[in-house]
Design an enzyme around this catalytic site. Structure first.
Site: not given
Length: 580
Positions: A59, A132-133, A204, A478
């Site tokens: 990521c 990433c998130d 993702c 998630s």
């Protein structure tokens, strides 16, 4: 070419002059000269290039390369780039382990570190390069706090992996773990999926949390339209980085600060985009947190209303067929925004590109024959991607995912677990299954501490072919989770919420149409007999987080005096005032 002053007659380097200007700052300049600055540079606005690069995850592993393009854009536009790095906690790696407790906490640490680096050096603007998130909302939260010129640049989605002719994503590996445990997939099959799902750099691939929040910040106006859509390894990504570098300098010269773009109207636009794209339930918490940092009245009920108003028009995973790279090829966020604007689902607002949201949307180019984005006349789902529900179990609200299934009501006996690991083992050994309501508690912001995601449990259920089951938790899900799942149950068990009073075998009813989640039990009697459970020990940053974090219904922020929990009647009253 550099301008002498901004439209409000404030020098573009007004903040950094506190560090660089005058005889008294000679010592500071000596340090900066050693770092590469020259005489002419002291007259330029200093721009923080805050990177979340790390070699631990696809990521973020390419973000150092993107920073080169960003720096080139800043220099070309008349600014001086100053690099900082902050952390990332990778959800896919930490999922299902104690490490997942660090994920949501990292959002606050990233926001704090951005603020400290920028304020500590009195820099004039900031561009955050994220992957990433949690790094994406963290960047927006930091900009909201500081209210200086800033923008967020997302490193982009990963491309699909392949097993033969079949495209796969990280969603497939978590489901393969469940299939392997059930005996439906052998060791070689599991290894084949494991080896294929992450083919290179990028976050993702579905409309999971990273791509959801990247789209949300674009529609909010805090990321330039089109920049976040380009996949991580696409040759065009470098040009987008250079453009973002130029744009942040333009925003500094114009004097446009972050809160110009973070408003109640833009947050509602972002929430509509989350709903229309079938996005992650985590967006409810993140948008609420960004609003709290900006001092904007916006909460969970506004997110619910966005889902009432904006049906799902994107056929994206986890509930649909396509990935973010397919959306990019179909027309991207610009096309989704154009659809929402044409249908009256969003309002016009400024963006960091210097152009309005609607002007950007007007340039959408739809790929002929694309099947990723429908229209609101024939939506993929007639409702939005999630709902906020209340009831005996969740007086302050819970968020239920609506994509990937057609269930409106579920009733069944409770199977109660006080941590995620116990629930996962019960799923894997077949102790819970069809018709059950799995309850996972003491995993909320304080209880974890850290509010883990439950992808491992939901994916295991899917992989084992268990479909007729519900799952509720004071933890999170998630963006890759799907099924009849309700998270963010508030108040959480660790705060004495009613979810702590549920017992095995209690009948739980979840009713989406009536926005209720109730249990057939005398909770008042149990409350009188209730002895609070000793929480799991916490040390260091985890203990500090537990001591300061607010409810999930308040965005799980750690700022003093967080906004109150938003309730349906209050939101209706606010909307009435807006209409008046």
């Amino acid at each position: 070419m550099m301008q002498d002053f901004t439209p409000n007659d404030r020098p573009p380097n007004a903040r950094s002059r506190a560090v660089t200007a005058g005889p008294s700052r000679a010592a500071a300049r000596s340090y900066l000269r050693a770092a590469g600055m020259q005489d002419a540079d002291f007259e330029k606005p200093m721009i923080a290039v805050v990177n979340t690069w790390s070699s631990v995850t696809p990521c973020n592993m390419h973000l150092d390369r993107l920073a080169r393009d960003v720096r080139a854009g800043i220099i070309a536009a008349g600014g001086y780039p100053v690099d900082f790095n902050t952390i990332v906690v990778t959800d896919g790696i930490s999922m299902g382990t104690a490490g997942m407790k660090a994920s949501l906490i990292s959002r606050e640490v990233v926001a704090d570190s951005i603020e400290l680096a920028v304020e500590g050096h009195q820099l004039d603007g900031v561009i955050c390069i994220v992957g990433c998130d949690k790094t994406i909302p963290a960047a927006a939260m930091a900009l909201a706090r500081m209210d200086i010129p800033g923008l967020v640049y997302y490193g982009g989605t990963i491309l699909p992996g392949r097993i033969g002719a079949r495209e796969v994503s990280v969603q497939d590996i978590f489901e393969a773990i469940g299939a392997h445990a059930a005996g439906a997939l052998d060791d070689a099959g599991l290894q084949a999926v494991e080896s294929a799902v992450c083919p290179g750099a990028g976050a993702c691939g579905g409309q999971f949390t990273a791509n959801t929040m990247a789209m949300a910040l674009t529609v909010m106006g805090l990321s330039p339209m089109g920049a976040n859509d380009v996949p991580a390894v696409d040759p065009a990504k470098g040009a987008e980085g250079e453009r973002c570098g130029r744009l942040i300098v333009e925003r500094v010269f114009a004097g446009d600060t972050a809160r110009k773009y973070i408003t109640r109207a833009s947050l509602k636009n972002a929430a509509a985009a989350v709903s229309a794209s079938g996005g992650s339930t985590n967006a409810v918490m993140h948008l609420t947190a960004i609003a709290a940092e900006a001092g904007v009245e916006f909460g969970i009920e506004d997110c619910h209303q966005a889902c009432v108003d904006a049906p799902v028009i994107c056929d994206l995973k986890p509930g649909g067929r396509f990935l973010a790279s397919h959306l990019f090829a179909a027309g991207g966020t610009r096309l989704v925004t154009q659809r929402m604007a044409a249908a009256g689902k969003i309002v016009n607002a400024p963006t960091v590109s210097g152009r309005s949201l609607f002007a950007e949307a007007a340039e959408a180019e739809e790929t002929p024959g694309q099947q990723v984005v429908a229209d609101f006349a024939t939506p993929v789902m007639a409702r939005g991607s999630y709902a906020v529900i209340y009831g005996d179990i969740a007086p302050d609200g819970a968020v239920i995912k609506l994509t990937g299934h057609k269930v409106d009501r579920f009733e069944g006996p409770a199977c109660v677990f006080d941590c995620e690991e116990d629930a996962f083992h019960a799923v894997q050994d077949g102790s819970v299954g069809e018709g059950d309501v799995i309850v996972i508690r003491y995993e909320g912001p304080k209880g974890g501490p850290g509010m883990r995601e439950m992808l491992q449990v939901t994916a295991a259920l899917k992989g084992r072919g268990v479909d007729n089951v519900a799952l509720i938790t004071d933890g999170r899900f998630s963006g890759a989770s799907y099924g009849f799942v309700a998270g963010h149950v508030s108040p959480e068990a660790a705060a004495g919420g009613p979810i702590a009073l549920i017992r095995d075998g209690d009948r739980i009813a979840i009713d989406v149409a009536n926005r209720r989640i109730d249990v057939d039990a005398d909770l008042a009697k149990r409350r009188a007999e209730f002895a609070p459970q000793c929480l799991r020990p916490a040390h260091g940053v985890f203990a500090k987080y537990r001591a300061s974090v607010a409810s999930a219904a308040q965005g799980a922020v750690t700022i003093p005096d967080p906004p109150p929990v938003q309730r349906p009647a209050e939101t209706a009253a606010h909307s009435a005032r807006e209409d008046a």
